[in-house]
Design a protein around this motif. Structure first.
Motif, PDB file in Angstrom:
ATOM      1  N   ILE A 296       0.876  -1.174   0.000  1.00 45.95           N
ATOM      2  CA  ILE A 296       0.000   0.000   0.000  1.00 45.95           C
ATOM      3  C   ILE A 296       0.911   1.221   0.000  1.00 45.95           C
ATOM      4  CG2 ILE A 296      -1.774   1.275   1.269  1.00 45.95           C
ATOM      5  CD1 ILE A 296      -2.560  -1.419   2.549  1.00 45.95           C
ATOM      6  N   PRO A 297       0.857   2.035  -1.053  1.00 45.21           N
ATOM      7  CA  PRO A 297       1.853   3.111  -1.175  1.00 45.21           C
ATOM      8  C   PRO A 297       1.664   4.202  -0.131  1.00 45.21           C
ATOM      9  CG  PRO A 297       0.170   3.331  -2.871  1.00 45.21           C
ATOM     10  CD  PRO A 297      -0.106   2.021  -2.173  1.00 45.21           C
ATOM     11  N   LEU A 298       2.782   4.729   0.311  1.00 47.44           N
ATOM     12  CA  LEU A 298       2.786   5.922   1.143  1.00 47.44           C
ATOM     13  C   LEU A 298       2.809   7.104   0.199  1.00 47.44           C
ATOM     14  CD1 LEU A 298       3.072   7.063   4.058  1.00 47.44           C
ATOM     15  CD2 LEU A 298       5.546   7.051   3.680  1.00 47.44           C
ATOM     16  N   ARG A 299       1.737   7.885   0.182  1.00 47.27           N
ATOM     17  CA  ARG A 299       1.631   8.972  -0.778  1.00 47.27           C
ATOM     18  C   ARG A 299       2.807   9.929  -0.610  1.00 47.27           C
ATOM     19  NH1 ARG A 299      -0.490   8.649  -4.802  1.00 47.27           N
ATOM     20  NH2 ARG A 299      -1.648  10.585  -4.955  1.00 47.27           N
ATOM     21  N   PRO A 300       3.449  10.305  -1.696  1.00 45.03           N
ATOM     22  CA  PRO A 300       4.640  11.154  -1.596  1.00 45.03           C
ATOM     23  C   PRO A 300       4.287  12.561  -1.147  1.00 45.03           C
ATOM     24  CG  PRO A 300       3.986  10.895  -3.890  1.00 45.03           C
ATOM     25  CD  PRO A 300       3.105   9.981  -3.093  1.00 45.03           C
ATOM     26  N   PRO A 301       5.232  13.241  -0.500  1.00 41.86           N
ATOM     27  CA  PRO A 301       5.000  14.635  -0.118  1.00 41.86           C
ATOM     28  C   PRO A 301       5.005  15.526  -1.350  1.00 41.86           C
ATOM     29  CG  PRO A 301       7.268  14.018   0.304  1.00 41.86           C
ATOM     30  CD  PRO A 301       6.567  12.762  -0.126  1.00 41.86           C
ATOM     31  N   PRO A 302       4.508  16.752  -1.226  1.00 38.33           N
ATOM     32  CA  PRO A 302       4.555  17.680  -2.374  1.00 38.33           C
ATOM     33  C   PRO A 302       5.973  17.799  -2.910  1.00 38.33           C
ATOM     34  CG  PRO A 302       3.221  18.578  -0.589  1.00 38.33           C
ATOM     35  CD  PRO A 302       3.888  17.356  -0.033  1.00 38.33           C
ATOM     36  N   ASP A 303       6.111  17.786  -4.215  1.00 39.69           N
ATOM     37  CA  ASP A 303       7.432  17.820  -4.844  1.00 39.69           C
ATOM     38  C   ASP A 303       7.399  18.866  -5.944  1.00 39.69           C
ATOM     39  OD1 ASP A 303       9.789  17.405  -6.234  1.00 39.69           O
ATOM     40  OD2 ASP A 303       9.723  15.226  -6.045  1.00 39.69           O
ATOM     41  N   GLN A 304       7.834  20.078  -5.605  1.00 35.99           N
ATOM     42  CA  GLN A 304       7.799  21.156  -6.576  1.00 35.99           C
ATOM     43  C   GLN A 304       8.768  20.901  -7.719  1.00 35.99           C
ATOM     44  OE1 GLN A 304       5.600  23.689  -6.744  1.00 35.99           O
ATOM     45  NE2 GLN A 304       6.553  23.994  -8.755  1.00 35.99           N
ATOM     46  N   GLY A 305       9.882  20.218  -7.420  1.00 41.21           N
ATOM     47  CA  GLY A 305      10.838  19.910  -8.482  1.00 41.21           C
ATOM     48  C   GLY A 305      10.232  19.001  -9.533  1.00 41.21           C
ATOM     49  N   LEU A 306       9.496  17.976  -9.095  1.00 41.19           N
ATOM     50  CA  LEU A 306       8.845  17.080 -10.041  1.00 41.19           C
ATOM     51  C   LEU A 306       7.772  17.831 -10.822  1.00 41.19           C
ATOM     52  CD1 LEU A 306       8.262  14.356 -11.299  1.00 41.19           C
ATOM     53  CD2 LEU A 306       6.885  13.754  -9.291  1.00 41.19           C
ATOM     54  N   ALA A 307       7.010  18.676 -10.134  1.00 40.45           N
ATOM     55  CA  ALA A 307       5.974  19.447 -10.821  1.00 40.45           C
ATOM     56  C   ALA A 307       6.582  20.340 -11.904  1.00 40.45           C
ATOM     57  CB  ALA A 307       5.198  20.291  -9.805  1.00 40.45           C
ATOM     58  N   THR A 308       7.734  20.939 -11.608  1.00 37.95           N
ATOM     59  CA  THR A 308       8.410  21.799 -12.592  1.00 37.95           C
ATOM     60  C   THR A 308       8.891  20.983 -13.791  1.00 37.95           C
ATOM     61  OG1 THR A 308       9.117  23.303 -10.831  1.00 37.95           O
ATOM     62  CG2 THR A 308      10.308  23.419 -12.923  1.00 37.95           C
ATOM     63  N   ASP A 309       9.467  19.818 -13.520  1.00 41.42           N
ATOM     64  CA  ASP A 309       9.934  18.958 -14.611  1.00 41.42           C
ATOM     65  C   ASP A 309       8.775  18.513 -15.493  1.00 41.42           C
ATOM     66  OD1 ASP A 309      12.494  19.193 -13.716  1.00 41.42           O
ATOM     67  OD2 ASP A 309      12.609  17.201 -12.804  1.00 41.42           O
ATOM     68  N   LEU A 310       7.646  18.149 -14.887  1.00 45.97           N
ATOM     69  CA  LEU A 310       6.493  17.708 -15.663  1.00 45.97           C
ATOM     70  C   LEU A 310       5.930  18.851 -16.508  1.00 45.97           C
ATOM     71  CD1 LEU A 310       4.712  15.460 -13.002  1.00 45.97           C
ATOM     72  CD2 LEU A 310       5.941  14.692 -15.047  1.00 45.97           C
ATOM     73  N   ALA A 311       5.971  20.070 -15.965  1.00 47.40           N
ATOM     74  CA  ALA A 311       5.499  21.219 -16.737  1.00 47.40           C
ATOM     75  C   ALA A 311       6.365  21.423 -17.985  1.00 47.40           C
ATOM     76  CB  ALA A 311       5.521  22.476 -15.863  1.00 47.40           C
ATOM     77  N   GLU A 312       7.682  21.261 -17.835  1.00 48.47           N
ATOM     78  CA  GLU A 312       8.558  21.396 -19.003  1.00 48.47           C
ATOM     79  C   GLU A 312       8.315  20.263 -19.996  1.00 48.47           C
ATOM     80  OE1 GLU A 312      13.285  21.916 -20.215  1.00 48.47           O
ATOM     81  OE2 GLU A 312      12.687  21.935 -18.091  1.00 48.47           O
ATOM     82  N   LEU A 313       8.080  19.065 -19.482  1.00 47.06           N
ATOM     83  CA  LEU A 313       7.785  17.933 -20.359  1.00 47.06           C
ATOM     84  C   LEU A 313       6.502  18.171 -21.153  1.00 47.06           C
ATOM     85  CD1 LEU A 313       8.816  14.919 -18.121  1.00 47.06           C
ATOM     86  CD2 LEU A 313       9.568  15.297 -20.473  1.00 47.06           C
ATOM     87  N   ARG A 314       5.529  18.810 -20.523  1.00 46.92           N
ATOM     88  CA  ARG A 314       4.281  19.137 -21.238  1.00 46.92           C
ATOM     89  C   ARG A 314       4.564  20.040 -22.435  1.00 46.92           C
ATOM     90  NH1 ARG A 314       1.604  17.837 -16.529  1.00 46.92           N
ATOM     91  NH2 ARG A 314       2.410  19.469 -15.205  1.00 46.92           N
ATOM     92  N   MET A 315       5.443  21.012 -22.224  1.00 45.81           N
ATOM     93  CA  MET A 315       5.785  21.917 -23.325  1.00 45.81           C
ATOM     94  C   MET A 315       6.523  21.172 -24.433  1.00 45.81           C
ATOM     95  SD  MET A 315       6.827  25.548 -21.521  1.00 45.81           S
ATOM     96  CE  MET A 315       8.119  24.869 -20.490  1.00 45.81           C
ATOM     97  N   LEU A 316       7.427  20.293 -24.047  1.00 44.54           N
ATOM     98  CA  LEU A 316       8.186  19.543 -25.053  1.00 44.54           C
ATOM     99  C   LEU A 316       7.280  18.596 -25.836  1.00 44.54           C
ATOM    100  CD1 LEU A 316      11.395  18.712 -22.966  1.00 44.54           C
ATOM    101  CD2 LEU A 316      11.219  20.294 -24.895  1.00 44.54           C
TER     102      LEU A 316
END
Length: 834
Positions: free
Chosen positions: A449-469
């Motif tokens: 049963i996964p332990l939900r990860p804490p907020p990760d602004q770095g991951l959110a930023t990377d995903l935003a750049e991936l969306r643009m790419l």
């Protein structure tokens, strides 16, 4: 101004360390011409020998070092440096014992020079890793990293840290390995394309151990070309060797070809150890190809199979060089083939021994051989005991992973054991045994049963750049862009490390499960044993095992199903529509008859069905099969998950007081109409439309509602399922974005083409957007595995909400919507739909 010999030596050394071997060699040869100092000439020869080894002249390199050691007047320090070079040469040639001896002499002689001593420790750690002496390798690397850091040598420190990541991989800590390698990556990759390629080989091995073979093989194919372009045949052969090891799991025929090519390369270099390693993989590949199909023309299977003496000779060669794990793996693969095919029945039984420090694959292979031998002897209880013990070992390793990506992919290590256990359970004809094994293989990647990860602004930023790419390159190969690939790797590392394990969920037993079934409910648990399909039928009053005959017919029917469904959804009128519909109807009727006739007879009058299906049946639109028309059903991840979630689903369906949210993506013809119709069924609803339906807005809405309905174009990424997604106003909502949502809705409705699809991993584990939502905590996801016409989605899913607001469970509401609209569509409930 004249450049001195010492300056040329330093230049040549720096160029060689960066992998610029041709330029380094020119500088070193120029330095040698400008000096008569015996110590400098000897050191130049030592560095030149390193270059010669890398470009494939190990024998010449050894001669150069020995000649330099014979020069009169060299001091103790110079001799120690040459000992180290000889150790490196012997390491590259696979002469591990001699390499350790030379490197040990070098380290002792350089005790007063921390940096040069660190260089030798770095090399010795590589030998110790091959021997499986991980504690010694870790100690050498930590001491080397400390010396480099104190000397301000950040590149060298990064190399040592990267290798510490490799030790972590060998220890089974895949998350730690990837973290450490990612941290060292930026500095090494900037240094040179050669260093980038060397680091990529190690990262590919981590991905291979994690079961992500597609990514690993793409990396290894690319770096093999880089090494070839730089004239580095040894490194190229090693990349090909690792590629063959990865291919062993799923394409043994190609693995044999690649290993043979690597072996030819090593023999041309007169590298007997690496040639033996390549030959070991080639023989394993040939034997594994014979294990892929356990029925058919035995004569054809026997053709090309190595005889026992050939296997023994190569295994002995590996063991003599300290590669006991690889020797054991070869012997076990041979034993497995002979157990499956009944050869050498009168030969003495070889003892299965696991060498100390054996890898997870070797440990599991030992259990598989014991299970196969027991099966050949008709000892079915022993088959299941050995298979279960092996899978428990695998499970104990997986239990440290919270990441869905890792849980599903690492299950591939146990595919052989799964098939042995399931086949034995089918042969037992005992419903309780087959239920246990159906749940064991379905639940293997779901115990944590996964332990939900804490907020990760770095991951959110990377995903935003991936969306643009992705928006800039919407084609299927958008991840081939170097920047996108780097961000993908970083996102994976973050997700692996951030998602921990909260608890382990125990499997439900048959009798406990039956206690949760009402009189009108039955389980149809389809199980695949490698070459046949069976179905366990469980109701509150009876159990039975149905053999699904005509497996070849099912396989043929599945082959063209998706194409028929896609064409049918797009060709809705005109003369071709009738032809397309007829072909689809015939295919669906055939699959319905073969798969469901006997199981539904055994289920009697059951109105509600729980389906658990193996990966080979992934993508079937069960709601469209004639035998399922009018039935309430859910495609459950496992019977255990359905049992644990069912009470909450029933409690959620008592009235229309739940909170509801809607979102629409761009370019969906009737999305606004669909959402308006669905929202009108509820007293209140939040709807995000047009430019307001951004990824951020949807992921903010999701934790605030009980039901989330998204009408958007969807895309399934076959090779990277967590990059499957929903197209919103500002780009794609990826699977990785779901992990950033602190609380997911109980019910998710995905009115999006393809997002109900999954990538099948290892025949049992399927991964896609539906599974990602379920893993994050949603109890049910309604989605379709194929393209759905906009008008069908609009009308059917609008009617679905009338049932939900009236208190029906999602599966019941979907069945009622199909009945009231007279629409037959591929939408189906996944998880605990009732």
């Amino acid at each position: 101004m004249t450049v001195t010999a010492e300056e040329l030596y330093q230049r040549g050394q720096a160029l060689s360390n960066r992998g610029s071997f041709a330029a380094g060699r020119r500088a070193l040869e120029a330095a040698a011409r400008r000096t008569d100092d015996p110590n400098l000439r000897a050191r130049i020869a030592g560095t030149l020998s390193y270059v010669m080894t890398k470009v494939g002249s190990a024998a010449e390199a050894e001669r150069m070092c020995l000649d330099a050691l014979a020069l009169p007047g060299i001091n103790v320090e110079t001799a120690a440096i040459l000992y180290g070079q000889l150790g490196s040469i012997e390491m590259d040639r696979g002469r591990l014992e001699t390499a350790v001896a030379w490197l040990g002499r070098s380290i002792d002689g350089l005790s007063h020079d921390p940096v040069r001593s660190a260089n030798m420790r770095l090399n010795r750690s590589l030998v110790l890793m091959q021997w499986g002496q991980l504690a010694g390798a870790r100690e050498d690397l930590e001491r080397a990293a400390s010396s480099y850091r104190e000397a301000g040598l950040h590149l060298e420190e990064a190399q040592a840290r990267h290798n510490l990541g490799y030790v972590s991989m060998l220890s089974g800590d895949l998350v730690g390995a990837l973290q450490i390698m990612q941290q060292a990556r930026a500095l090494l990759d900037r240094e040179s394309s050669t260093w980038e390629a060397i680091g990529d080989v190690d990262r590919a091995e981590v991905l291979r151990e994690a079961g992500l073979t597609t990514d690993a093989e793409q990396i290894l194919e690319r770096v093999a070309r880089v090494f070839g372009a730089h004239g580095m045949p040894q490194a190229r052969g090693e990349a090909e060797f690792n590629l063959a090891r990865s291919l062993l799991r799923h394409d043994p025929v190609r693995a044999a070809r690649v290993a043979a090519a690597a072996g030819r390369r090593f023999r041309a270099l007169e590298n007997d150890t690496w040639a033996a390693r390549a030959e070991g993989v080639r023989l394993r590949a040939v034997l594994s190809a014979g294990n892929v199909g356990r029925s058919g023309d035995r004569t054809a299977m026997m053709r090309g199979i190595p005889h026992a003496g050939e296997v023994d000779a190569v295994a002995r060669a590996l063991e003599a060089r300290g590669l006991r794990g690889e020797g054991a793996a070869l012997r076990m693969t041979d034993e497995l083939w002979r157990a499956h095919h009944g050869t050498d029945a009168d030969a003495p039984r070889r003892v299965i021994r696991q060498p100390r420090g054996a890898s997870m694959d070797v440990k599991l292979l030992a259990y598989e051989v014991r299970a196969a031998r027991a099966a050949a002897a008709g000892r079915e209880g022993e088959v299941r005991r050995q298979a279960a013990a092996g899978l428990e070992l695998l499970s104990s390793w997986q239990n440290s992973f919270g990441s869905l990506d890792l849980q599903t992919s690492t299950s591939g290590h146990g595919i052989g054991l799964m098939l042995e256990g399931v086949a034995s359970a089918v042969r037992s004809r005992r419903p309780d045994v087959l239920f246990e094994w159906s749940e064991r293989v379905r639940h293997l990647s779901q115990e944590v049963i996964p332990l939900r990860p804490p907020p990760d602004q770095g991951l959110a930023t990377d995903l935003a750049e991936l969306r643009m790419l992705r928006a800039e390159n919407p084609s299927g190969d958008w991840l081939s862009d170097p920047r996108a690939a780097a961000l993908r790797d970083r996102a994976r590392e973050r997700q692996w490390s951030a998602t921990g394990s909260a608890a382990v969920q125990q499997r439900v037993g048959l009798e406990e499960f039956r206690g949760h079934l009402g009189d009108d409910t039955a389980l149809l648990a389809f199980v695949f044993s490698g070459d046949s399909l069976s179905c366990l039928v469980v109701s509150s009053s009876s159990t039975g095992i149905m053999d699904i005959g005509r497996w070849s017919t099912v396989r043929t029917g599945l082959a063209g199903l998706r194409a028929d469904l896609d064409v049918s959804a797009s060709v809705r009128s005109g003369p071709m529509a009738t032809v397309v519909k007829r072909a689809l109807d015939e295919r669906l009727a055939l699959l319905s008859s073969v798969l469901l006739s006997a199981p539904l007879r055994a289920a009697g009058g059951a109105r509600r069905l729980i389906l658990t299906v193996p990966g080979v049946l992934n993508g079937i639109p069960w709601a469209m099969l004639p035998a399922m028309r009018g039935r309430v059903f859910t495609v459950a991840v496992s019977a255990t998950r359905w049992t644990r979630f069912r009470p909450a689903v029933e409690a959620a369906g008592v009235d229309g007081s739940r909170t509801v949210g809607f979102a629409t993506g761009p370019r969906v013809a009737r999305a606004d109409e669909e959402v308006a119709a669905a929202a009108s069924a509820w007293p209140t609803a939040t709807a995000l439309r047009g430019p307001d339906a951004t990824v951020s807005a949807v992921t903010t809405l999701a934790p605030a509602v009980d039901v989330l309905h998204v009408a958007a174009h969807g895309r399934h990424a076959v090779d990277n399922p967590l990059f499957s997604g929903l197209e919103l106003a500002d780009g794609t909502l990826f699977g990785y974005d779901i992990d950033l949502i602190p609380r997911v809705p109980d019910t998710v409705v995905l009115s999006a083409c393809e997002v109900g699809r999954s990538s099948v991993r290892w025949g049992e584990e399927a991964l896609g957007m539906t599974r990602i939502w379920l893993h994050a905590g949603s109890r049910v996801v309604i989605a379709a595995p194929v393209v759905v016409a906009d008008d069908v989605a609009c009308e059917l899913l609008g009617a679905l909400h009338l049932g939900l607001v009236g208190g029906l469970t999602p599966s019941e509401a979907l069945a009622a919507a199909s009945d009231s609209t007279a629409l037959v569509a591929p939408f189906q409930a996944h998880g605990a739909g009732f």
